[in-house]
Design a protein around this motif. Structure first.
Motif, PDB file in Angstrom:
ATOM      1  N   ASP A   1       0.889  -1.112  -0.009  1.00  0.00           N
ATOM      2  CA  ASP A   1      -0.010   0.000  -0.087  1.00  0.00           C
ATOM      3  C   ASP A   1       0.798   1.508  -0.114  1.00  0.00           C
ATOM      4  O   ASP A   1       0.698   2.330  -0.548  1.00  0.00           O
ATOM      5  CB  ASP A   1      -0.826  -0.002   1.328  1.00  0.00           C
ATOM      6  N   LEU A   2       1.945   1.174   0.734  1.00  0.00           N
ATOM      7  CA  LEU A   2       2.818   2.522   0.884  1.00  0.00           C
ATOM      8  C   LEU A   2       3.266   2.672  -0.520  1.00  0.00           C
ATOM      9  O   LEU A   2       3.766   3.631  -0.967  1.00  0.00           O
ATOM     10  CB  LEU A   2       3.919   2.448   1.988  1.00  0.00           C
ATOM     11  N   ILE A   3       3.824   1.557  -1.030  1.00  0.00           N
ATOM     12  CA  ILE A   3       4.374   1.692  -2.415  1.00  0.00           C
ATOM     13  C   ILE A   3       3.755   2.102  -3.185  1.00  0.00           C
ATOM     14  O   ILE A   3       4.086   3.299  -4.088  1.00  0.00           O
ATOM     15  CB  ILE A   3       5.195   0.371  -2.866  1.00  0.00           C
ATOM     16  N   GLN A   4       2.452   1.848  -3.302  1.00  0.00           N
ATOM     17  CA  GLN A   4       1.618   2.183  -4.551  1.00  0.00           C
ATOM     18  C   GLN A   4       1.228   3.864  -4.172  1.00  0.00           C
ATOM     19  O   GLN A   4       1.126   4.631  -5.204  1.00  0.00           O
ATOM     20  CB  GLN A   4       0.274   1.215  -4.487  1.00  0.00           C
ATOM     21  N   ASP A   5       1.101   4.035  -2.740  1.00  0.00           N
ATOM     22  CA  ASP A   5       0.922   5.582  -2.616  1.00  0.00           C
ATOM     23  C   ASP A   5       1.880   6.185  -3.186  1.00  0.00           C
ATOM     24  O   ASP A   5       1.750   7.404  -3.450  1.00  0.00           O
ATOM     25  CB  ASP A   5       0.593   5.553  -1.145  1.00  0.00           C
ATOM     26  N   TRP A   6       3.143   5.844  -2.931  1.00  0.00           N
ATOM     27  CA  TRP A   6       4.388   6.386  -3.312  1.00  0.00           C
ATOM     28  C   TRP A   6       4.381   6.839  -4.774  1.00  0.00           C
ATOM     29  O   TRP A   6       4.704   7.888  -5.218  1.00  0.00           O
ATOM     30  CB  TRP A   6       5.560   5.837  -2.763  1.00  0.00           C
ATOM     31  N   ILE A   7       4.161   5.675  -5.377  1.00  0.00           N
ATOM     32  CA  ILE A   7       4.099   5.568  -6.922  1.00  0.00           C
ATOM     33  C   ILE A   7       3.010   6.745  -7.411  1.00  0.00           C
ATOM     34  O   ILE A   7       3.295   7.520  -8.330  1.00  0.00           O
ATOM     35  CB  ILE A   7       4.035   4.410  -7.387  1.00  0.00           C
ATOM     36  N   ALA A   8       2.180   6.775  -6.908  1.00  0.00           N
ATOM     37  CA  ALA A   8       0.957   7.670  -7.232  1.00  0.00           C
ATOM     38  C   ALA A   8       1.085   9.018  -6.925  1.00  0.00           C
ATOM     39  O   ALA A   8       0.934   9.951  -7.673  1.00  0.00           O
ATOM     40  CB  ALA A   8      -0.490   7.113  -6.437  1.00  0.00           C
ATOM     41  N   TYR A   9       1.787   9.337  -5.759  1.00  0.00           N
ATOM     42  CA  TYR A   9       2.484  10.719  -5.409  1.00  0.00           C
ATOM     43  C   TYR A   9       3.467  11.216  -6.415  1.00  0.00           C
ATOM     44  O   TYR A   9       3.172  12.579  -6.802  1.00  0.00           O
ATOM     45  CB  TYR A   9       2.946  10.748  -3.999  1.00  0.00           C
ATOM     46  N   THR A  10       4.267  10.333  -6.847  1.00  0.00           N
ATOM     47  CA  THR A  10       5.304  10.888  -7.592  1.00  0.00           C
ATOM     48  C   THR A  10       4.786  10.624  -9.139  1.00  0.00           C
ATOM     49  O   THR A  10       5.546  10.976 -10.050  1.00  0.00           O
ATOM     50  CB  THR A  10       6.501   9.967  -7.472  1.00  0.00           C
ATOM     51  N   GLU A  11       3.690  10.367  -9.382  1.00  0.00           N
ATOM     52  CA  GLU A  11       2.981  10.126 -10.629  1.00  0.00           C
ATOM     53  C   GLU A  11       3.930   9.552 -11.664  1.00  0.00           C
ATOM     54  O   GLU A  11       4.064   9.890 -12.691  1.00  0.00           O
ATOM     55  CB  GLU A  11       2.700  11.486 -11.222  1.00  0.00           C
TER      56      GLU A  11
ATOM     57  N   ASP B   1       6.954   9.190 -11.921  1.00  0.00           N
ATOM     58  CA  ASP B   1       8.356   9.860 -12.274  1.00  0.00           C
ATOM     59  C   ASP B   1       9.442   9.280 -11.365  1.00  0.00           C
ATOM     60  O   ASP B   1      10.418   9.173 -11.907  1.00  0.00           O
ATOM     61  CB  ASP B   1       8.376  11.328 -11.889  1.00  0.00           C
ATOM     62  N   ALA B   2       9.266   8.716 -10.171  1.00  0.00           N
ATOM     63  CA  ALA B   2      10.055   8.125  -9.477  1.00  0.00           C
ATOM     64  C   ALA B   2      10.446   6.836  -9.964  1.00  0.00           C
ATOM     65  O   ALA B   2       9.624   6.156 -10.811  1.00  0.00           O
ATOM     66  CB  ALA B   2       9.714   8.046  -7.912  1.00  0.00           C
ATOM     67  N   LYS B   3      11.712   5.907  -9.771  1.00  0.00           N
ATOM     68  CA  LYS B   3      11.870   4.548 -10.050  1.00  0.00           C
ATOM     69  C   LYS B   3      11.181   3.647  -9.121  1.00  0.00           C
ATOM     70  O   LYS B   3      11.589   3.724  -8.033  1.00  0.00           O
ATOM     71  CB  LYS B   3      13.429   4.488 -10.467  1.00  0.00           C
ATOM     72  N   GLU B   4      10.365   2.794  -9.809  1.00  0.00           N
ATOM     73  CA  GLU B   4       9.621   2.057  -8.850  1.00  0.00           C
ATOM     74  C   GLU B   4      10.582   1.107  -8.153  1.00  0.00           C
ATOM     75  O   GLU B   4      10.502   0.631  -6.937  1.00  0.00           O
ATOM     76  CB  GLU B   4       8.590   1.350  -9.704  1.00  0.00           C
ATOM     77  N   ASP B   5      11.577   0.405  -9.208  1.00  0.00           N
ATOM     78  CA  ASP B   5      12.435  -0.654  -8.435  1.00  0.00           C
ATOM     79  C   ASP B   5      13.476   0.133  -7.281  1.00  0.00           C
ATOM     80  O   ASP B   5      13.580  -0.558  -6.154  1.00  0.00           O
ATOM     81  CB  ASP B   5      13.401  -1.060  -9.436  1.00  0.00           C
ATOM     82  N   MET B   6      13.687   1.421  -7.194  1.00  0.00           N
ATOM     83  CA  MET B   6      14.384   2.286  -5.909  1.00  0.00           C
ATOM     84  C   MET B   6      13.530   2.074  -5.037  1.00  0.00           C
ATOM     85  O   MET B   6      13.800   2.193  -3.780  1.00  0.00           O
ATOM     86  CB  MET B   6      14.893   3.302  -6.705  1.00  0.00           C
ATOM     87  N   ILE B   7      12.020   2.623  -5.269  1.00  0.00           N
ATOM     88  CA  ILE B   7      11.159   2.738  -4.192  1.00  0.00           C
ATOM     89  C   ILE B   7      11.114   1.441  -3.500  1.00  0.00           C
ATOM     90  O   ILE B   7      11.254   1.301  -2.083  1.00  0.00           O
ATOM     91  CB  ILE B   7       9.732   3.308  -4.615  1.00  0.00           C
TER      92      ILE B   7
ATOM     93  N   GLY C   1      16.844  11.800  -5.693  1.00  0.00           N
ATOM     94  CA  GLY C   1      15.873  12.295  -6.965  1.00  0.00           C
ATOM     95  C   GLY C   1      15.388  11.015  -7.467  1.00  0.00           C
ATOM     96  O   GLY C   1      14.138  11.225  -8.151  1.00  0.00           O
ATOM     97  N   VAL C   2      15.881   9.620  -7.580  1.00  0.00           N
ATOM     98  CA  VAL C   2      15.400   8.649  -8.199  1.00  0.00           C
ATOM     99  C   VAL C   2      13.990   8.307  -7.362  1.00  0.00           C
ATOM    100  O   VAL C   2      13.239   7.431  -7.910  1.00  0.00           O
ATOM    101  CB  VAL C   2      16.324   7.389  -8.193  1.00  0.00           C
ATOM    102  N   LEU C   3      13.694   8.638  -6.105  1.00  0.00           N
ATOM    103  CA  LEU C   3      12.739   8.375  -5.451  1.00  0.00           C
ATOM    104  C   LEU C   3      11.437   9.275  -5.521  1.00  0.00           C
ATOM    105  O   LEU C   3      10.304   9.101  -4.841  1.00  0.00           O
ATOM    106  CB  LEU C   3      13.077   8.113  -3.804  1.00  0.00           C
ATOM    107  N   LEU C   4      11.655  10.187  -6.151  1.00  0.00           N
ATOM    108  CA  LEU C   4      10.970  11.486  -6.118  1.00  0.00           C
ATOM    109  C   LEU C   4      10.462  11.950  -7.545  1.00  0.00           C
ATOM    110  O   LEU C   4      10.820  11.262  -8.620  1.00  0.00           O
ATOM    111  CB  LEU C   4      11.666  12.633  -5.377  1.00  0.00           C
ATOM    112  N   GLU C   5       9.613  13.053  -7.423  1.00  0.00           N
ATOM    113  CA  GLU C   5       9.059  13.451  -8.663  1.00  0.00           C
ATOM    114  C   GLU C   5       9.595  15.040  -9.071  1.00  0.00           C
ATOM    115  O   GLU C   5       9.653  15.741  -8.109  1.00  0.00           O
ATOM    116  CB  GLU C   5       7.689  13.771  -8.617  1.00  0.00           C
TER     117      GLU C   5
END
Length: 691
Positions: A291-301, A303-309, A656-660
């Protein structure tokens, strides 16, 4: 800037009092004095027995106080050969600095020798790093020389100021010169000490301008070689990389430009750590990781690298437990931060057995150093370039010691942990919309990022992520006694009031972008913002009090402020704030817009009759959040997408790989600190596996 104006006038006054025009030989003369930001240097041109030009050629004083007057006053002084111009309060230290710079210029014109200091102990006080306490020193002269410096009140963060006491004090005494370099990582405190010593010189009857003899630098080159890992930067990321690599059998050399380990990580409360095994109850997850990962991916739209998250989320909890094997102790319970989900992702940390975080960092570094007799680390050593061979492969790092010595350090792998680029004005202007006020240690000046770009054509990833902003205050924090603590609290309340129009530097309103916590969201306005008040509203505050008492979460100055209590001294507060460049007043909204060059102000604010005020504020940030592009092995990527297999980037050099792009840091809590500690641990282990 008003302080520059004072410099020009003071310099001209001293020269005009040096003697008749016939005594002033033609030429350009320079002098310097010690300001709160460093040396203030003045150049004065004399032609035909008259002063034809006066210029402040270099200074590092606080900007933004009275820029327009700089264009008008110098010309008036030169034309009239007179100083019949009013000075402005709020620049005492700078005023003294330029008076002393003028003395040096006068000596150059007339050939007068500087006065000697009288022996004795002199107590001096000046603003320093703290926003609540000033620096007070006892400075002793014996036999006409600087003999000792004793701290009465540091006026700075204790662990940081300790580096000044340990390093700067003896260097000042040994060199008998104010030209000793500031201690990296403690620049403000260092310059405050030099200012205090300069004040003591003047109190002792001497000329501070005579205490600027050059300090000799070493021309030695030192070669170190044979390391499995070279760690550049010893903040949170560098410390865990050094410890992890050493623990896993690698030989390691680490270094930092500051005079202490820990960097900005010792100034932050704690890291994000997802589901550390030691904190789980009955094996039940505290946080639903997917849930956290998906929320993070959604927040960064996206742009962030999913494998790094995923890497960070899965490894951060283990980092907490791993660090507790050494000198660190984390909070017993994980805490939620400001994200609406309320996930327990964050906790504070310190040293074990009541020790500070700073002490824990030193213990961890020393434990790692002891794991192999070759391991070593060095402070006050600044990286300048990556060393490459004829094929372009990275072979080591070149660096410069505080004393001027050059170091060439060779090893199989280099780990960049230099903390981002908040201390580099050019990079900030290019990527994050300007230079930000900071609570960070500005030795984090993008060195690792630039070195990788220059050496291996490294790619960047989201360098324009907004800096970490958790603090808002007036732009120029008044650190002396020109206002009382309670008066400072009123000024602060004015700049934190989101019920009034909050505008960016061009006058665009940003109120609709500010949520529950102004300090977390006002970055939307950029490095500076303004809160707008009409004269009618100021009159209401004077007579009836503030509608709300706004107090800062951080950088409070110790005063109290109450709502609905008349502020009878409001005019004094505003006048002093105006002198410091925190308050701007104009006869109308249109004139205020013109004064501040805000083309959008009149469209953002309802126009009323009468004067208007702008209270200038700033987001005080911890770090930048964009940097080098890396892969899941933490290797730096070239612009063509290929990895540099022996070059790693961790912490804020790669977050920056974790963010947008263009968006704020995530609000789960402690992501930057957590990424620093976790990425360091992983990079150190990865390097050791390659032995």
């Amino acid at each position: 800037m008003k302080k520059k104006i004072v410099a020009i006038m003071a310099c001209a006054m001293m020269l005009l009092s040096a003697g008749t025009s016939a005594e002033m030989t033609a030429g350009t003369y320079t002098g310097e004095g010690q300001g709160i930001g460093g040396a203030v240097k003045v150049a004065v041109t004399v032609e035909g027995g008259a002063i034809t030009a006066v210029e402040v050629v270099e200074h590092a004083e606080t900007a933004g106080i009275c820029d327009p007057a700089i264009e008008k006053i110098p010309a008036a002084i030169v034309a009239a050969q007179s100083l019949a111009v009013d000075t402005v309060t709020g620049a005492t230290v700078t005023s003294n600095a330029v008076k002393n710079a003028a003395k040096a210029a006068k000596s150059a014109v007339t050939g007068e020798a500087a006065a000697a200091v009288a022996d004795g102990t002199y107590t001096v006080t000046t603003p320093s790093y703290s926003v609540t306490d000033q620096l007070t020193l006892d400075v002793t002269f014996a036999d006409g020389k600087l003999a000792s410096i004793a701290t009465v009140n540091a006026g700075s963060t204790a662990p940081i100021f300790a580096t000044v006491e340990k390093n700067l004090y003896p260097r000042l005494i040994e060199s008998q010169s104010l030209e000793v370099d500031a201690i990296t990582g403690a620049t403000v405190s260092s310059n405050a000490v030099k200012t205090a010593v300069a004040m003591a010189i003047e109190q002792a009857g001497g000329d501070e301008s005579a205490w600027h003899s050059p300090v000799a630098k070493s021309s030695e080159t030192v070669t170190l070689e044979g390391y499995d890992a070279i760690v550049v930067g010893l903040g949170g990321a560098g410390m865990t990389a050094y410890l992890s690599a050493a623990e896993n059998g690698a030989t390691v050399f680490g270094f930092d430009s500051a005079a202490k380990v820990g960097g900005n990580s010792t100034n932050t409360s704690g890291p994000m750590a997802i589901n550390p095994a030691s904190r789980l109850k009955d094996g039940k997850e505290l946080v639903p990781e997917e849930d956290l990962i998906q929320d993070w991916i959604a927040y960064t739209e996206g742009d962030a690298k999913e494998d790094m998250i995923r890497l960070f989320v899965s490894e951060s909890g283990e980092t907490l437990d791993w660090m507790e094997q050494y000198s660190f102790q984390f909070g017993d319970e994980m805490q939620a931060f400001f994200h609406p989900a309320g996930w327990q992702v964050w906790t504070s940390y310190a040293g074990k057995d009541g020790k500070t975080k700073d002490e824990a960092y030193v213990e961890a570094m020393d434990a790692a150093k002891a794991m192999n007799e070759k391991n070593d680390y060095m402070l006050e050593l600044t990286a300048t370039a990556l060393i490459t061979d004829e094929t372009g492969a990275v072979k080591g790092v070149k660096a410069t010691r505080y004393d001027g010595a050059t170091y060439e350090i060779y090893g199989s792998n280099v780990i960049l942990a230099t903390g981002g680029f908040i201390g580099d004005e050019d990079m900030c202007n290019e990527y994050v919309n300007g230079v930000w006020r900071t609570e960070a240690m500005t030795q984090c000046d993008g060195a690792g990022i630039r070195m990788a770009q220059e050496a291996v054509d490294a790619a960047l990833y989201n360098p324009d992520v907004a800096p970490v902003s958790h603090i808002a205050q007036v732009y120029n924090i008044i650190k002396n006694d020109d206002l009382t603590k309670d008066q400072k609290a009123v000024l602060t309340s004015l700049v934190l009031d989101s019920t009034h129009p909050i505008v960016s530097a061009d006058g665009t309103a940003v109120n609709d972008k500010i949520g529950m916590f102004l300090a977390f969201d006002v970055w939307q306005a950029g490095p500076t913002y303004y809160v707008i008040y009409s004269q009618e509203e100021m009159d209401q505050i004077r007579e009836n009090g503030l509608a709300a008492a706004n107090t800062p979460m951080f950088l409070g100055q110790g005063g109290t402020v109450e709502a609905n209590v008349p502020v009878s001294d409001l005019d004094e507060i505003l006048s002093v704030g105006e002198a410091y460049g925190d308050v701007f007043k104009a006869a109308s909204l249109e004139e205020l817009a013109a004064q501040l060059n805000m083309p959008n102000l009149t469209a953002s604010v309802e126009t009323k009759e009468g004067a208007y005020y702008a209270i200038k504020g700033a987001s005080y940030v911890y770090s930048t959040c964009g940097g080098l592009d890396i892969d899941a092995n933490l290797n730096v990527l070239r612009k063509d997408g290929t990895p540099v297999e022996n070059l790693y980037a961790i912490g804020n050099d790669s977050i920056g790989v974790l963010l947008e792009s263009g968006k704020a840091y995530v609000t789960y809590g402690g992501a930057a600190a957590g990424w620093a500690l976790t990425s360091g641990r992983l990079a150190g282990a990865s390097v050791a596996e390659k032995k």
